[in-house]
Design a protein around this motif. Structure first.
Motif, PDB file in Angstrom:
ATOM      1  N   ASP A 175      11.551 -16.010  -0.229  1.00 42.85           N
ATOM      2  CA  ASP A 175      12.435 -15.961   0.948  1.00 42.85           C
ATOM      3  C   ASP A 175      12.804 -14.515   1.283  1.00 42.85           C
ATOM      4  O   ASP A 175      12.848 -14.135   2.465  1.00 42.85           O
ATOM      5  N   LEU A 176      13.071 -13.728   0.257  1.00 47.26           N
ATOM      6  CA  LEU A 176      13.466 -12.336   0.470  1.00 47.26           C
ATOM      7  C   LEU A 176      12.328 -11.536   1.080  1.00 47.26           C
ATOM      8  O   LEU A 176      12.547 -10.725   1.995  1.00 47.26           O
ATOM      9  N   ARG A 177      11.112 -11.766   0.619  1.00 51.39           N
ATOM     10  CA  ARG A 177       9.952 -11.067   1.177  1.00 51.39           C
ATOM     11  C   ARG A 177       9.737 -11.447   2.632  1.00 51.39           C
ATOM     12  O   ARG A 177       9.429 -10.589   3.475  1.00 51.39           O
ATOM     13  N   ARG A 178       9.883 -12.735   2.925  1.00 53.70           N
ATOM     14  CA  ARG A 178       9.694 -13.188   4.313  1.00 53.70           C
ATOM     15  C   ARG A 178      10.760 -12.629   5.240  1.00 53.70           C
ATOM     16  O   ARG A 178      10.495 -12.352   6.416  1.00 53.70           O
ATOM     17  N   ALA A 179      11.970 -12.457   4.716  1.00 56.12           N
ATOM     18  CA  ALA A 179      13.081 -11.991   5.550  1.00 56.12           C
ATOM     19  C   ALA A 179      13.084 -10.484   5.760  1.00 56.12           C
ATOM     20  O   ALA A 179      13.813  -9.976   6.610  1.00 56.12           O
ATOM     21  N   THR A 180      12.276  -9.769   5.000  1.00 55.74           N
ATOM     22  CA  THR A 180      12.226  -8.301   5.095  1.00 55.74           C
ATOM     23  C   THR A 180      10.973  -7.882   5.843  1.00 55.74           C
ATOM     24  O   THR A 180       9.869  -8.236   5.425  1.00 55.74           O
TER      25      THR A 180
ATOM     26  N   PRO B 113       7.699  -6.366   6.650  1.00 59.82           N
ATOM     27  CA  PRO B 113       6.769  -5.750   5.692  1.00 59.82           C
ATOM     28  C   PRO B 113       6.635  -4.247   5.865  1.00 59.82           C
ATOM     29  O   PRO B 113       6.366  -3.522   4.912  1.00 59.82           O
ATOM     30  N   GLY B 114       6.843  -3.774   7.079  1.00 55.72           N
ATOM     31  CA  GLY B 114       6.746  -2.338   7.318  1.00 55.72           C
ATOM     32  C   GLY B 114       7.821  -1.546   6.607  1.00 55.72           C
ATOM     33  O   GLY B 114       7.624  -0.393   6.231  1.00 55.72           O
ATOM     34  N   LEU B 115       8.994  -2.178   6.384  1.00 58.88           N
ATOM     35  CA  LEU B 115      10.061  -1.496   5.667  1.00 58.88           C
ATOM     36  C   LEU B 115       9.677  -1.250   4.215  1.00 58.88           C
ATOM     37  O   LEU B 115       9.976  -0.207   3.641  1.00 58.88           O
ATOM     38  N   VAL B 116       9.019  -2.236   3.617  1.00 56.79           N
ATOM     39  CA  VAL B 116       8.574  -2.087   2.232  1.00 56.79           C
ATOM     40  C   VAL B 116       7.567  -0.944   2.130  1.00 56.79           C
ATOM     41  O   VAL B 116       7.577  -0.165   1.174  1.00 56.79           O
ATOM     42  N   ALA B 117       6.699  -0.826   3.136  1.00 56.74           N
ATOM     43  CA  ALA B 117       5.697   0.244   3.133  1.00 56.74           C
ATOM     44  C   ALA B 117       6.358   1.622   3.166  1.00 56.74           C
ATOM     45  O   ALA B 117       5.809   2.600   2.641  1.00 56.74           O
ATOM     46  N   LEU B 118       7.546   1.722   3.759  1.00 54.48           N
ATOM     47  CA  LEU B 118       8.237   3.013   3.830  1.00 54.48           C
ATOM     48  C   LEU B 118       8.627   3.524   2.449  1.00 54.48           C
ATOM     49  O   LEU B 118       8.796   4.732   2.261  1.00 54.48           O
ATOM     50  N   LEU B 119       8.761   2.616   1.495  1.00 56.18           N
ATOM     51  CA  LEU B 119       9.122   3.024   0.133  1.00 56.18           C
ATOM     52  C   LEU B 119       8.044   3.885  -0.509  1.00 56.18           C
ATOM     53  O   LEU B 119       8.298   4.573  -1.495  1.00 56.18           O
ATOM     54  N   ARG B 120       6.842   3.842   0.024  1.00 59.10           N
ATOM     55  CA  ARG B 120       5.751   4.640  -0.529  1.00 59.10           C
ATOM     56  C   ARG B 120       5.858   6.108  -0.140  1.00 59.10           C
ATOM     57  O   ARG B 120       5.195   6.950  -0.747  1.00 59.10           O
ATOM     58  N   VAL B 121       6.681   6.414   0.846  1.00 62.62           N
ATOM     59  CA  VAL B 121       6.841   7.808   1.270  1.00 62.62           C
ATOM     60  C   VAL B 121       7.664   8.552   0.221  1.00 62.62           C
ATOM     61  O   VAL B 121       8.807   8.159  -0.063  1.00 62.62           O
ATOM     62  N   PRO B 122       7.124   9.598  -0.399  1.00 59.82           N
ATOM     63  CA  PRO B 122       7.854  10.333  -1.436  1.00 59.82           C
ATOM     64  C   PRO B 122       9.219  10.799  -0.954  1.00 59.82           C
ATOM     65  O   PRO B 122       9.358  11.359   0.135  1.00 59.82           O
ATOM     66  N   GLY B 123      10.235  10.536  -1.759  1.00 60.27           N
ATOM     67  CA  GLY B 123      11.580  10.982  -1.442  1.00 60.27           C
ATOM     68  C   GLY B 123      12.357  10.077  -0.512  1.00 60.27           C
ATOM     69  O   GLY B 123      13.512  10.360  -0.191  1.00 60.27           O
ATOM     70  N   LEU B 124      11.755   8.983  -0.076  1.00 61.27           N
ATOM     71  CA  LEU B 124      12.422   8.072   0.855  1.00 61.27           C
ATOM     72  C   LEU B 124      12.810   6.806   0.095  1.00 61.27           C
ATOM     73  O   LEU B 124      11.973   5.952  -0.191  1.00 61.27           O
ATOM     74  N   GLY B 125      14.090   6.715  -0.233  1.00 59.69           N
ATOM     75  CA  GLY B 125      14.564   5.574  -0.998  1.00 59.69           C
ATOM     76  C   GLY B 125      15.159   4.486  -0.120  1.00 59.69           C
ATOM     77  O   GLY B 125      15.251   4.626   1.103  1.00 59.69           O
ATOM     78  N   PRO B 126      15.586   3.379  -0.737  1.00 59.68           N
ATOM     79  CA  PRO B 126      16.115   2.239   0.015  1.00 59.68           C
ATOM     80  C   PRO B 126      17.295   2.578   0.926  1.00 59.68           C
ATOM     81  O   PRO B 126      17.388   2.070   2.046  1.00 59.68           O
ATOM     82  N   LYS B 127      18.212   3.426   0.445  1.00 52.44           N
ATOM     83  CA  LYS B 127      19.393   3.738   1.252  1.00 52.44           C
ATOM     84  C   LYS B 127      19.008   4.470   2.536  1.00 52.44           C
ATOM     85  O   LYS B 127      19.530   4.169   3.622  1.00 52.44           O
ATOM     86  N   LYS B 128      18.107   5.435   2.412  1.00 52.56           N
ATOM     87  CA  LYS B 128      17.690   6.173   3.610  1.00 52.56           C
ATOM     88  C   LYS B 128      16.879   5.283   4.548  1.00 52.56           C
ATOM     89  O   LYS B 128      16.959   5.419   5.771  1.00 52.56           O
TER      90      LYS B 128
END
Length: 576
Positions: A81-86, A88-103
């Motif tokens: 449910d959590l994956r479906r509600a998020t 998918p592009g937001l999860v991909a942003l986590l791969r950017v070095p230095g870009l964490g969940p809060k930002k």
């Protein structure tokens, strides 16, 4: 479901909740539970059965039920449910070095960013810098990070690939019609990162097996489904291809689909020179097809000794196999101990006792503890006073082993900006060994960074260099450094270089391992373990060593305890 996979899911849930701006305590609970699972002292199923998991600190009632559900069913509706509600592009942003969940949450809330493409547009339009907590430098780092992510594409770590493919391979092998099944591609060659997952099987009738495959619970989307091949995208977004062949075709297909492309071209060229035609299904000549039961039979038909998958990169393995059997490659079972390991004295998750017990359970006869040095405040680096306290604790613990196991006193000592070390010489002299590593100022110019590490490698108090290029696979490029110059300096000084076996690093890589061996540098495989489970990462380091063609004699930590202790003591005395 394997413990590592459950830990990965819980960690991902914590991250997804962070991206969505959920209660930080709830997010932290998932991350803490994931870390706890990674450091469990016993098998997860046993700890569930005997009630120990429910009593483990960091595992509350709700988390316990989620872990049990994952362990027994392989699924967790809350995760789905959590994956479906998020997005998918937001999860991909986590791969950017230095870009964490809060930002990422700020970017999503303020600029409606939901993908890498959105992020690039915003960065190039100078829309990120004005946001609170960002600025022009951060904006440029984000743009550089996007370029890095795009350069590595959708590849995944070898560790993740192995974790994902394991249940699928097992399901295929369990099918009653399957005769043989193996993983192929870059994963079988134990490459650093993996694109797609490839599985090959043999059966008289492959159709029912392929029908079974596309209905496995791991499958999210069916991309193609034919009579001999099916392609799917599994829940983690990774593509997995399954091919079926007749059993008589299996050795040829296994060789072909293992690769590499360069190796296959060279082998086909050799087949033609010997009057044969080779493809993924057969080897044939003037007298018809050549029957082969195994890959070894295929190599033998071409006048070659067997070439292990890890060596199939067309880097001289064929020429070597012409001369006779290749020297045996190192095996995980050949390792007798390891050195670069952390405990809860700095940023590790386990105690000295727990790390020692875990090492012994793996059959190791010694363990080096190398907690961080004092400058690494972010990682709980040890002050000189705490160093002395840890030495005393190790001495006391060693007394309990009766000479059958030993903990060596070490440190992962920071290489400072000028190449000097983080502790004074009189403290360094008290360690059994010193791992010297760079943990700061990654952006130094190439000549300065090279001089910095060369100076450390030449220091007689340094026993081995840790993760010499500083790279994090799929997350951070290596810093600018002349690795060959570092290898040369290590060779002159008799300093070892580690293969950092963390699947996030695998540093030194196999190419430079070959160069180091050629110059007489001794290699040591270290896991950079921060938990008891991290000791299992030694296997990834062995994979690098095998790709480099290393045997038992090429590794320091394949020697018996007595010889290792003697060599360390000899180097320690030579400092004076």
């Amino acid at each position: 479901m394997e413990t590592a996979r459950i830990a990965q899911i819980l960690s991902e849930m914590g991250t997804l909740l962070e991206v969505r701006g959920e209660n930080p305590f709830r997010c932290r609970a998932y991350h803490n539970a994931a870390q706890t699972l990674k450091g469990l002292p016993s098998d997860l199923s046993e700890m569930i059965a005997d009630g120990r998991l429910a009593e483990t600190p960091g595992i509350g009632t709700t988390m316990f039920s989620k872990i049990v559900q994952l362990a027994t069913t392989g699924h967790l509706p809350a995760y789905d449910d959590l994956r479906r509600a998020t997005p998918p592009g937001l999860v991909a942003l986590l791969r950017v070095p230095g870009l964490g969940p809060k930002k990422i949450k700020v970017l999503h809330d303020e600029l409606k960013i939901e993908s890498l493409a959105d992020l690039r547009v915003a960065g190039e339009a100078k829309m990120i810098a004005p946001l609170k907590g960002f600025g022009a430098k951060t904006e440029q780092k984000i743009l550089d990070g996007i370029s890095f992510v795009e350069s590595v594409g959708d590849r995944i770590l070898q560790s993740k690939a192995r974790r994902l493919v394991a249940p699928i391979l097992e399901a295929i092998r369990q099918h009653p019609l399957v005769l043989r099944a193996e993983v192929c591609g870059s994963l079988r060659r134990r490459a650093e990162t993996i694109g797609d997952l490839d599985i090959l099987f043999s059966a008289e009738n492959p159709v029912p097996v392929l029908d079974h495959f596309v209905k496995l619970p791991e499958v999210a989307t069916v991309l193609a489904h034919g009579p001999t091949k099916a392609s799917v995208r599994i829940a983690d977004g990774v593509q997995c291809d399954l091919r079926g062949v007749e059993d008589s075709q299996f050795p040829f297909a296994l060789h072909y689909f293992t690769g590499s492309k360069a190796h296959n071209i060279a082998i086909r060229r050799r087949a033609l020179a010997h009057g044969y035609s080779l493809n993924e299904y057969s080897l044939s000549g003037e007298k018809g097809s050549v029957a082969c039961k195994t890959e070894a039979d295929l190599f033998a038909a071409l006048g070659l000794a067997y070439i292990p998958p890890e060596l199939r990169e067309d880097v001289g393995e064929i020429e070597a196999a012409e001369k006779g059997p290749l020297p045996p490659l190192v095996e995980l079972s050949d390792l007798t101990g390891t050195f670069h390991c952390h405990t809860d004295w700095s940023d590790g998750q386990a105690t000295l006792e727990e790390m020692a017990q875990a090492a012994q359970s793996l059959g190791l006869t010694y363990l080096g503890i190398a907690d961080h040095s004092r400058s690494a405040g972010y990682a709980g680096g040890l002050s000189i006073e705490r160093v002395r306290q840890q030495w005393a604790a190790i001495d006391a613990l060693n007394e309990t082993f009766g000479g059958k196991f030993r903990i060596f006193k070490g440190t992962e000592c920071d290489i400072l900006g000028d190449g000097s070390l983080d502790y004074p010489d009189e403290i360094l002299d008290g360690f059994d060994y010193v791992v010297a590593s760079v943990h700061s100022s990654f952006g130094m110019p190439r000549d300065e960074m090279t001089a910095r590490i060369v100076r450390a490698a030449a220091n007689p108090r340094v026993t081995m260099l840790g993760h010499p290029t500083g790279r994090l696979l799929l997350a951070r490029d290596a810093y600018a450094v002349d690795v060959d110059a570092v290898i040369e300096a290590a060779a002159k000084a008799g300093t070892m270089i580690e293969i950092n076996a963390s699947p996030h690093r695998l540093d030194l890589d196999d190419i430079h391992c070959r160069r180091a061996k050629a110059q007489g540098v001794t290699i040591v495989v270290n896991p950079d373990a921060h938990s008891t489970g991290g000791l299992a990462d030694l296997d990834y380091g062995v994979g690098v060593a095998r790709r480099a063609g290393l045997g038992v004699a090429d590794l320091f930590n394949s020697a018996p305890l007595a010889k290792v202790a003697e060599a360390l003591e000899r180097r320690r005395k030579a400092r004076h």
